[in-house]
Enzyme design. Sequence first.
Site, short mmCIF file in Angstrom:
data_model
loop_
_atom_site.label_atom_id
_atom_site.label_comp_id
_atom_site.label_asym_id
_atom_site.label_seq_id
_atom_site.Cartn_x
_atom_site.Cartn_y
_atom_site.Cartn_z
N ARG A 247 0.84 -1.19 0.00
CA ARG A 247 0.00 0.00 0.00
C ARG A 247 0.88 1.24 0.00
NH1 ARG A 247 -3.35 -2.89 -1.51
NH2 ARG A 247 -5.45 -3.30 -0.69
N GLU A 275 -4.99 6.62 -7.11
CA GLU A 275 -5.19 5.60 -8.15
C GLU A 275 -6.52 5.84 -8.85
OE1 GLU A 275 -4.66 1.68 -6.53
OE2 GLU A 275 -2.55 2.03 -6.05
N HIS A 294 -1.21 -1.34 -10.19
CA HIS A 294 -1.89 -2.09 -9.12
C HIS A 294 -2.42 -3.44 -9.65
CE1 HIS A 294 -4.01 -1.48 -5.01
NE2 HIS A 294 -3.72 -2.76 -5.20
#
Length: 336
Positions: A247, A275, A294
């Site tokens: 993260r 994001e 991601h």
Amino acid sequence: MTQPIRMFAAIRPDEFARLYDGATQEALGDLGDLVIGAAENDRVPVPPNVADSFDVLITSWSTQPFDPAILTGSRLKLAVHSAGSVRGLYPADVLTTGLRLVQGGAEAMAVAVAEMSVTMTLALLRNLVLHDRRFQSSRDWRTGGVGILGRSITAQRIGLVSLSRVGRHYARMVQGLGATELRAYDPYISAADATALGVQLCDLDELCETSDVLAINAPATAQTAGMIGAEQLALLRDDAIVINTARARVTDEHALLAELRSGRLRAGLDVFTQEPLDPQSELFGLENVVLTPHVAGGTVEARFAQGQIVMEEIRQFLTDGSLQHEVTAENYHRLG
């Protein structure tokens, strides 16, 4: 339970097919009646009568956020999340209502995320992306990097920020490639357990001072937010590598960007504070950075393993009430 078991999957049909292969879907059908919800604006809502009409709720990334109050009723006993963190859908308060909650996706994705971390580690150590970019753009042998030497993973001091599920898999994988000097910072694991994994525990500053590769595997919690800040990054030696497939909140992204812009450090990043990543981000175009959007947990095998874990958890719960991946009040805030 005297009445037939009913399960509601608040998952978009195409996503359901990626998570549950034919055998797993058949096994779910053997457990009871399964209803797959219909999508509304790309998300699937949880019906307001779910707690009175179904025994099991299955959720995932495509589940529409809902009022947790609808989970309280006469029938619903189990909620199983097919994706990663449960925190986006289920607040901690639901654990006080008698509903049992399972995080079914994280364990299945851990291997895939660790694989991506190892891939980024090797790509940066061997200058793979740098060679490819220069060679592809110039089509010139020398411009492509002849004479630029990489480094062997066998000689690297590997530092792990957290021996989480991903951290343990990453440690095992790099050891399999020949890395022998592994240290970790993790206040939740004993020295004996770390030693059994072939890893030496140390404090965070020592980890940064002694690591050629710093692999971040910690979940985003109140305790981990910003734990890899400017001070810790400054302790890393010149040309050290930072890998973050966990993260972005665990790092101070501005401090990391400053180090990367200077060229002092290198990084492999799969996660970002914003994001999707802003197209104007200064991370784009840096030769010392490998970026992925991601996708670390996204393999065909991981997705089907997620569905299988969900099915097996439901089956075990219906058999004897036991669960392998239960979210509890004690571990809720520490889970990724």
